[in-house]
Enzyme design. Structure first.
Site, PDB file in Angstrom:
ATOM      1  N   ASN A  73       0.827  -1.201   0.000  1.00 46.36           N
ATOM      2  CA  ASN A  73       0.000   0.000   0.000  1.00 46.36           C
ATOM      3  C   ASN A  73       0.865   1.256   0.000  1.00 46.36           C
ATOM      4  O   ASN A  73       1.687   1.399  -0.910  1.00 46.36           O
ATOM      5  CB  ASN A  73      -1.135  -0.030   1.035  1.00 46.36           C
ATOM      6  CG  ASN A  73      -0.774  -0.291   2.475  1.00 46.36           C
ATOM      7  OD1 ASN A  73      -0.300  -1.358   2.809  1.00 46.36           O
ATOM      8  ND2 ASN A  73      -1.007   0.665   3.356  1.00 46.36           N
ATOM      9  N   ASP A  74       0.732   2.147   0.945  1.00 44.11           N
ATOM     10  CA  ASP A  74       1.297   3.497   0.834  1.00 44.11           C
ATOM     11  C   ASP A  74       2.786   3.540   0.463  1.00 44.11           C
ATOM     12  O   ASP A  74       3.586   2.760   0.997  1.00 44.11           O
ATOM     13  CB  ASP A  74       1.202   4.239   2.175  1.00 44.11           C
ATOM     14  CG  ASP A  74      -0.093   4.027   2.898  1.00 44.11           C
ATOM     15  OD1 ASP A  74      -1.017   3.433   2.341  1.00 44.11           O
ATOM     16  OD2 ASP A  74      -0.170   4.464   4.062  1.00 44.11           O
TER      17      ASP A  74
ATOM     18  N   ASP B 210      -9.602   9.135   5.477  1.00 49.90           N
ATOM     19  CA  ASP B 210      -9.897   7.744   5.816  1.00 49.90           C
ATOM     20  C   ASP B 210     -11.370   7.424   5.527  1.00 49.90           C
ATOM     21  O   ASP B 210     -11.692   6.308   5.151  1.00 49.90           O
ATOM     22  CB  ASP B 210      -9.592   7.541   7.312  1.00 49.90           C
ATOM     23  CG  ASP B 210      -9.522   6.089   7.702  1.00 49.90           C
ATOM     24  OD1 ASP B 210      -9.280   5.245   6.823  1.00 49.90           O
ATOM     25  OD2 ASP B 210      -9.706   5.785   8.894  1.00 49.90           O
TER      26      ASP B 210
HETATM   27  N1  DQQ Z   1      -1.847   2.947   5.740  1.00 52.62           N
HETATM   28  C1  DQQ Z   1      -0.942   2.785   6.828  1.00 52.62           C
HETATM   29  C2  DQQ Z   1      -1.315   3.827   7.832  1.00 52.62           C
HETATM   30  C3  DQQ Z   1      -1.998   4.839   7.005  1.00 52.62           C
HETATM   31  C4  DQQ Z   1      -2.769   4.014   6.036  1.00 52.62           C
HETATM   32  C5  DQQ Z   1      -1.058   1.382   7.349  1.00 52.62           C
HETATM   33  C6  DQQ Z   1      -3.179   4.769   4.811  1.00 52.62           C
HETATM   34  O1  DQQ Z   1      -0.177   4.354   8.464  1.00 52.62           O
HETATM   35  O2  DQQ Z   1      -2.806   5.696   7.763  1.00 52.62           O
HETATM   36  O3  DQQ Z   1      -0.692   0.448   6.367  1.00 52.62           O
HETATM   37  O4  DQQ Z   1      -3.398   3.925   3.728  1.00 52.62           O
END
Ligand code: DQQ
Length: 643
Positions: A134-135, A346
């Site tokens: 992910n990020d 979110d």
């Molecule tokens: N992904 C991370 C968090 C963040 C979220 C966890 C955003 O730190 O807030 O994998 O996609």
């Protein structure tokens, strides 16, 4: 400036007091590396002595020992005995990562073939060999190499066990996969090494502040730094023994405190870091000051807050020049500089930004236009795009933006193909001084190094209702630049009033018109990327830039949204778009990158040699003339290191 007591008026603060198990006393300023080495050695001894016991525990829990040499090198050393990772952790951990879920309408799983799934893998976007990503985290440039870290699950294609994957590149296009940079092996990140950012200090030291999800699911901020700065690949990372360096203020919920930004220096010479959070439904950005990255003081008001926007994840905050295309170091401020504040919401999983002014003395940021504030105005990208993060590329003097392209299929499908998610092509971010109201995003120039045989079409007349085959075969790896000239005398009172992109199949007076990418011969699968001209409710002209996924695939268990947003088109400008097609990813840039749309699509027929490219004009009352330049793009070289 909103104070914490102003914010409290929305309702009572959530009761949250957290007394973490503290490490050793933080060191003095400037001694991060030297002081924390000894505790790390002690940690190593403890870890080694726990290894045998941990292996036994793992053997009992999972029925198998650690699997690969790489995993052995990073095997987990539980400091808090008794922690057993639950199977599904998103809810418990206060994040939700997969926004598309199969609806409960009883849709059957599509019978994917191996060929279809294999074709989806991209050829020049960054993605790991397998498993979940992910990020983007902590991007930076160091000793000739670009570093990309990313949220990664080494174990499967769904979110969990989040570690920092690590890759390096000379040019942001070709990548070497490196060993994992940081794994969840300490009480302060036992449930995940979450998102964070890198800061390069004036003396060359690199610090990373990242969110750790602790052994009892509290979000804290931790400090890490390279073990050996002279290593261009920055292979070894040290977690500061005094972690966490920040715990949630007592009036912030324990699961609403995450994703620290790159630090910047204020006029008092102190560093600032901002961390996303929320109070009730108000998204906020907390500011901390520090001189040494180990001791912090919370500023008594927020950098910014927007009611109704919910939890702010992955806040990004950076200066942008209003006088030239050059990027700026994160600490830059003064005349000719505005500041961009970005938050990942979110609640709806979209990235929003606003342009404004940062007062470094008061530590507040004010949007230029409160109607276009963060979370209620402009989106960074109107497609499947989240958790973006910029860094200042000091080598080329530019600000570069990364973003995470998530999946819009089901978890089951992700497990079937063995991977999930892709990173966008890095984009250069500049201020749009023609409109003065938005940023411009543009693929880094290095993408051009992948271009091969070029095909050009000049002045293709598209009468209303036309579809033109551009006879480009194997159209799965393309860089397309298209310009559409419309007959402005036809833009009259008969224009439709439009409030969104509609779908490309619905005809309006002056739209849609554009490209059909990843289209099969019979047009049974196609993805229109298009403009649509209409009237706003007040009667003025408005222009939409859109991507329609509703007919991208015959599969039924994937998301089929129409994406899009308004795009400024100024007097005298033609309509222009650049589109990068990379198998299942379509990145579209409208009007030089004023509005961007990234799509993840899942064709079943328009794949391999059958993937084609068309022009179309589905307007009823508008003549359009198109000129198109098309390059096939070679695949990037992305492989493990060493070779
Ligand atoms: N992904 C991370 C968090 C963040 C979220 C966890 C955003 O730190 O807030 O994998 O996609």
């Amino acid at each position: 400036m909103p104070s914490y007591s102003d914010l409290e008026e929305n309702g009572p603060f959530l009761p949250a007091s957290y007394t973490p198990l503290r490490g050793p006393t933080p060191p003095e300023s400037g001694h991060i590396q030297a002081i924390s080495r000894r505790p790390i050695k002690v940690f190593g001894v403890i870890a080694a002595s726990c290894l045998f016991l941990a292996s036994l525990v793992l053997l009992i829990i999972y029925g198998q020992p650690p699997q690969s040499p790489a995993e052995t090198a990073h095997s987990r050393s539980p400091l808090s005995p008794g922690n057993v990772r639950p199977a599904s952790m998103e809810e418990a951990q206060g994040v939700s990562q997969k926004s598309f879920r199969r609806s409960s309408d009883g849709n059957e799983t599509y019978p994917w073939t191996n060929a279809m799934l294999a074709w989806q893998r991209t050829a020049y976007h960054f993605q790991p060999v397998k498993n979940w990503m992910n990020d983007p985290d902590g991007p930076l440039h160091h000793l000739g190499w670009y570093h990309l870290f990313y949220q990664y699950n080494p174990d499967s294609a769904v979110w969990g066990n989040i570690t920092w994957g690590h890759a390096v590149s000379r040019d942001l296009i070709h990548w070497l996969y490196l060993p994992l940079a940081m794994v969840p092996d300490s009480w302060f990140d036992w449930n995940g090494v979450w998102t964070g950012s890198a800061t390069i200090l004036p003396n060359g030291q690199i610090v990373i502040i990242y969110t750790g999800d602790t052994d009892n699911y509290v979000q804290v901020q931790n400090l890490a730094y390279p073990a050996n700065l002279s290593d261009p690949l920055l292979l070894e990372w040290v977690k500061y023994a005094g972690n966490p360096v920040l715990t949630p203020p007592e009036w912030i919920a324990l699961k609403d405190f995450r994703d620290p930004t790159t630090a910047w220096i204020g006029p008092d010479g102190l560093w600032r870091v901002t961390v996303g959070s929320k109070i009730n439904k108000t998204g906020i950005s907390l500011v901390y000051k520090t001189s040494n990255f180990t001791d912090y003081e919370l500023v008594d008001h927020v950098l910014h807050a927007v009611p109704g926007t919910g939890m702010w994840e992955c806040v990004d905050f950076f200066p942008i020049s209003t006088t030239g295309p050059n990027g700026l170091d994160t600490s830059a401020n003064g005349p000719g500089i505005k500041h961009v504040l970005k938050a990942s919401l979110d609640d709806n999983k979209h990235d929003y930004y606003a342009i404004g002014t940062y007062d470094g003395v008061k530590d507040i940021w004010t949007p230029d236009d409160p109607k276009l504030d963060v979370g209620i105005g402009l989106r960074v990208d109107y497609g499947k795009y989240y958790a973006s993060k910029t860094f200042y590329d000091q080598d080329k003097g530019r600000r570069v933006l990364w973003g995470w392209i998530g999946e819009t299929d089901t978890d089951d499908d992700d497990e079937l193909k063995g991977w999930a998610s892709v990173q966008t092509i890095p984009r250069v971010v500049t201020f749009d001084n023609k409109t003065g109201t938005n940023i411009l995003q543009w693929p880094v120039e290095e993408v051009k190094s992948l271009r091969s045989n070029n095909t050009e079409f000049d002045d293709v007349f598209l009468e209303p209702g036309s579809v033109v085959d551009l006879n480009i075969s194997s159209a799965a790896q393309l860089d397309i630049s298209a310009e559409f000239e419309v007959d402005t005398t036809q833009l009259n009172a008969t224009l439709d009033e439009i409030k969104n992109c509609s779908v490309a199949a619905l005809r309006g007076a002056a739209g849609p018109f554009g490209l059909l990418v990843l289209t099969d011969e019979s047009l049974s699968e196609l993805t229109p990327v298009y403009f649509y001209i209409g009237k706003a409710t007040d009667g003025t002209l408005n222009h939409w830039f859109c991507t329609d996924k509703s007919r991208s695939t015959e599969a039924n268990d994937v998301d089929k949204q129409v994406y899009g947003g308004l795009v400024p088109v100024l007097d005298g400008e033609n309509f222009t778009m650049r589109v990068l097609v990379d198998h299942s990813i379509v990145e579209a840039f409208g009007q030089g990158g004023r509005t961007c749309i990234t799509s993840r699509i899942y064709p079943t027929r328009a794949i391999f040699r059958a993937a084609k490219l068309f022009l179309f004009n589905n307007a009823t009352d508008l003549n359009v003339t198109a000129s198109v330049k098309i390059w096939h793009l070679n695949s990037a070289d992305i492989h493990p290191f060493p070779l």
